[in-house]
Design an enzyme around this catalytic site. Structure first.
Site, PDB file in Angstrom:
ATOM      1  N   GLU A  93       0.962  -1.094  -0.035  1.00  0.00           N
ATOM      2  CA  GLU A  93       0.116  -0.346  -0.414  1.00  0.00           C
ATOM      3  C   GLU A  93       1.039   1.819  -0.365  1.00  0.00           C
ATOM      4  O   GLU A  93       1.807   0.904   0.554  1.00  0.00           O
ATOM      5  CB  GLU A  93      -0.538   0.300   1.772  1.00  0.00           C
ATOM      6  CG  GLU A  93      -1.281  -1.130   1.437  1.00  0.00           C
ATOM      7  CD  GLU A  93      -2.838  -0.661   2.897  1.00  0.00           C
ATOM      8  OE1 GLU A  93      -2.700  -0.752   3.423  1.00  0.00           O
ATOM      9  OE2 GLU A  93      -3.054  -1.816   2.827  1.00  0.00           O
ATOM     10  N   CYS A 106       3.986   8.294   1.352  1.00  0.00           N
ATOM     11  CA  CYS A 106       3.442   7.565   2.085  1.00  0.00           C
ATOM     12  C   CYS A 106       3.705   5.761   1.365  1.00  0.00           C
ATOM     13  O   CYS A 106       3.048   5.658   1.276  1.00  0.00           O
ATOM     14  CB  CYS A 106       2.818   7.410   3.175  1.00  0.00           C
ATOM     15  SG  CYS A 106       3.228   6.524   4.820  1.00  0.00           S
ATOM     16  N   CYS A 113       4.877  -7.633   7.906  1.00  0.00           N
ATOM     17  CA  CYS A 113       6.220  -7.137   8.907  1.00  0.00           C
ATOM     18  C   CYS A 113       6.718  -8.067   9.951  1.00  0.00           C
ATOM     19  O   CYS A 113       5.180  -8.996   9.991  1.00  0.00           O
ATOM     20  CB  CYS A 113       5.626  -6.290   9.421  1.00  0.00           C
ATOM     21  SG  CYS A 113       6.148  -5.081  10.730  1.00  0.00           S
ATOM     22  N   CYS A 117       3.563  -6.039  16.365  1.00  0.00           N
ATOM     23  CA  CYS A 117       2.555  -4.729  17.528  1.00  0.00           C
ATOM     24  C   CYS A 117       1.347  -4.881  17.165  1.00  0.00           C
ATOM     25  O   CYS A 117       0.815  -5.589  16.546  1.00  0.00           O
ATOM     26  CB  CYS A 117       2.860  -3.486  16.296  1.00  0.00           C
ATOM     27  SG  CYS A 117       4.838  -3.155  16.465  1.00  0.00           S
ATOM     28  N   CYS A 120      -1.551  -2.934  15.085  1.00  0.00           N
ATOM     29  CA  CYS A 120      -1.201  -3.271  13.880  1.00  0.00           C
ATOM     30  C   CYS A 120      -1.402  -3.712  13.270  1.00  0.00           C
ATOM     31  O   CYS A 120      -1.261  -5.109  13.272  1.00  0.00           O
ATOM     32  CB  CYS A 120       0.477  -2.668  13.795  1.00  0.00           C
ATOM     33  SG  CYS A 120       0.946  -2.244  11.794  1.00  0.00           S
ATOM     34  N   CYS A 334      -3.535   1.726   8.143  1.00  0.00           N
ATOM     35  CA  CYS A 334      -2.720   1.035   6.909  1.00  0.00           C
ATOM     36  C   CYS A 334      -2.030  -0.488   6.438  1.00  0.00           C
ATOM     37  O   CYS A 334      -2.502  -1.116   8.132  1.00  0.00           O
ATOM     38  CB  CYS A 334      -1.922   1.919   7.103  1.00  0.00           C
ATOM     39  SG  CYS A 334      -0.107   1.086   5.995  1.00  0.00           S
TER      40      CYS A 334
HETATM   41  N1  SAH Z   1       7.825  -0.078  11.101  1.00  0.00           N
HETATM   42  C1  SAH Z   1       7.451   1.115  11.095  1.00  0.00           C
HETATM   43  C2  SAH Z   1       6.722   2.115  10.383  1.00  0.00           C
HETATM   44  C3  SAH Z   1       5.573   1.316   9.691  1.00  0.00           C
HETATM   45  S1  SAH Z   1       3.615   1.850  10.498  1.00  0.00           S
HETATM   46  C4  SAH Z   1       7.036   1.445  12.956  1.00  0.00           C
HETATM   47  O1  SAH Z   1       6.972   0.774  13.122  1.00  0.00           O
HETATM   48  O2  SAH Z   1       7.183   2.950  12.824  1.00  0.00           O
HETATM   49  C5  SAH Z   1       3.704   3.629  10.916  1.00  0.00           C
HETATM   50  C6  SAH Z   1       3.019   3.866  11.517  1.00  0.00           C
HETATM   51  O3  SAH Z   1       2.264   4.148  12.315  1.00  0.00           O
HETATM   52  C7  SAH Z   1       3.816   3.581  13.406  1.00  0.00           C
HETATM   53  O4  SAH Z   1       4.361   4.600  14.051  1.00  0.00           O
HETATM   54  C8  SAH Z   1       2.902   2.629  14.284  1.00  0.00           C
HETATM   55  O5  SAH Z   1       3.703   1.898  14.878  1.00  0.00           O
HETATM   56  C9  SAH Z   1       1.445   3.273  13.502  1.00  0.00           C
HETATM   57  N2  SAH Z   1       0.695   2.383  13.652  1.00  0.00           N
HETATM   58  C10 SAH Z   1       0.468   0.805  13.304  1.00  0.00           C
HETATM   59  N3  SAH Z   1      -0.573   0.601  13.375  1.00  0.00           N
HETATM   60  C11 SAH Z   1      -1.686   1.538  14.346  1.00  0.00           C
HETATM   61  C12 SAH Z   1      -3.053   1.648  14.774  1.00  0.00           C
HETATM   62  N4  SAH Z   1      -3.915   0.594  14.338  1.00  0.00           N
HETATM   63  N5  SAH Z   1      -3.179   2.923  14.932  1.00  0.00           N
HETATM   64  C13 SAH Z   1      -2.171   3.659  14.959  1.00  0.00           C
HETATM   65  N6  SAH Z   1      -1.032   3.953  14.205  1.00  0.00           N
HETATM   66  C14 SAH Z   1      -0.773   2.944  14.092  1.00  0.00           C
END
Ligand code: SAH
Length: 343
Positions: A93, A106, A113, A117, A120, A334
């Site tokens: 994406e 972006c 990944c 997390c 995510c 995302c």
């Molecule tokens: N792997 C990297 C970049 C990708 S995620 C990282 O972890 O930073 C980009 C951002 O979106 C990160 O800050 C991540 O923690 C956040 N993110 C992921 N899922 C999310 C969600 N459901 N709501 C808000 N932020 C989210």
């Protein structure tokens, strides 16, 4: 035979490759210009190269190209979200946001990944593979072409952990910044990481001048361990020490991302703890109402509550802003488009 992708090579690498074929070095510059300025799709179009050489190039090399599988345009603010298909049929994406200061993209850096997390969507089905530098770059090129725009800002906050694909990401940064290519200033590029300490140190040494965003999301190890498995390997104290080294080396302030999740990390005590933790660090905190993802039970904190959290940080001397939501009607957080396509 897997053909080498010339879109993934820096000018220096391309020169070596071309010289290896017994061709003069200036041909590399011509090819680089066709790929990165004129944006050719095929070697056939490179009409200032001898036909026999073009033939040789197409037999031995490729030019990575992404295809649009889906495109969603926000009626609220014009944000555009693409689901791009990679040459091997995988999907990533990409999002284009229009701001007063320019067009910001972006990009994704991996298919899936490994980081796991809890909140995510991108990590739910695990990791498939790294993107090549050319595949990261082509998200920019295809989007510029489709919308007939020039992109001025890049954020590496799409699918994947960019520092887990270190070499290709650095090559991408060198390519996008090349004065003989798209020439986007490194000052206009942000890279977001979940906190891979060793790679943050590697990045510091390169002194690229990009903005580092760090996904912190909690001010204590117990909470962060639960939300982000990476914290068990690199706990908060080690992460913040690496951030300090990054700002010392580069003089660039760090942007800490903090997604507010109701009842998990959004109490006033959490705000105090965070402020205490970040005191003295050259930084800025970006507060984000968590995007509610289908597979998780997390809910976003209320608007008023987020304001209070922000006020508390500011009172304690920490610079904090609340991230504006763009493309709320299309984004579905995302990672979710790809999930839909694969399920
Ligand atoms: N792997 C990297 C970049 C990708 S995620 C990282 O972890 O930073 C980009 C951002 O979106 C990160 O800050 C991540 O923690 C956040 N993110 C992921 N899922 C999310 C969600 N459901 N709501 C808000 N932020 C989210």
């Amino acid at each position: 035979m897997i053909k080498t992708d010339l879109k993934s090579l820096t000018l220096e690498q391309l020169q070596e490759e071309i010289e290896g074929l017994g061709e003069p070095k200036f041909r590399a510059k011509q090819i680089f210009d066709w790929i990165h300025v004129k944006r050719a799709d095929s070697f056939e179009q490179m009409t200032n190269l001898p036909a026999s050489f073009r033939q040789k190039l197409s037999e031995n090399y490729t030019l990575t190209q992404l295809k649009t599988e889906r495109k969603l345009v926000s009626r609220l603010d014009g944000t555009v979200k693409y689901l791009y298909r990679l040459p091997d049929g995988e999907y990533v994406e990409t999002v284009l946001m229009k701001y007063q200061h320019g067009n910001s993209i972006c990009v994704s850096s991996q298919v899936g990944c490994k980081m796991g997390c809890a909140f995510c969507a991108s990590t739910k089905a695990g990791f498939v593979r790294n993107l090549s530098a050319g595949e990261i770059l082509d998200q920019v090129y295809q989007t510029e072409r489709d919308l007939n725009i020039k992109i001025s800002h890049v954020v590496m906050m799409g699918i994947g952990e960019p520092l887990d694909n270190f070499q290709n990401v650095v090559t991408f940064l060198r390519l996008i910044n090349s004065p003989f290519g798209a020439n986007i200033s490194l000052r206009n590029i942000s890279l977001s990481t979940c906190g891979l300490v060793d790679q943050i140190d590697e990045l510091s040494k390169l002194k690229l001048g990009i903005t580092l965003s760090v996904s912190l999301h909690a001010g204590d190890d117990r909470t962060r361990d639960k939300m982000m498995p990476v914290n068990r390997k690199y706990p908060i104290a080690e992460l913040l020490a690496a951030c300090k080294r990054y700002t010392d080396e580069t003089n660039r302030r760090i942007s800490f991302e903090y997604a507010l999740i109701k009842g998990e990390n959004d109490s006033m005590e959490d705000a105090h703890r965070l402020a205490h933790l970040l005191r003295g660090q050259l930084c800025h905190v970006n507060l984000i109402p968590v995007n509610e993802v289908k597979e998780t039970h997390f809910q976003k904190s209320g608007r008023e509550h987020i304001y209070r959290f922000q006020k508390e940080l500011i009172k304690q001397g920490i610079n904090a802003t609340i991230r504006r939501t763009l493309g709320a009607d299309i984004s579905a957080a995302c990672g979710q488009l790809r999930r839909e396509r694969n399920s």
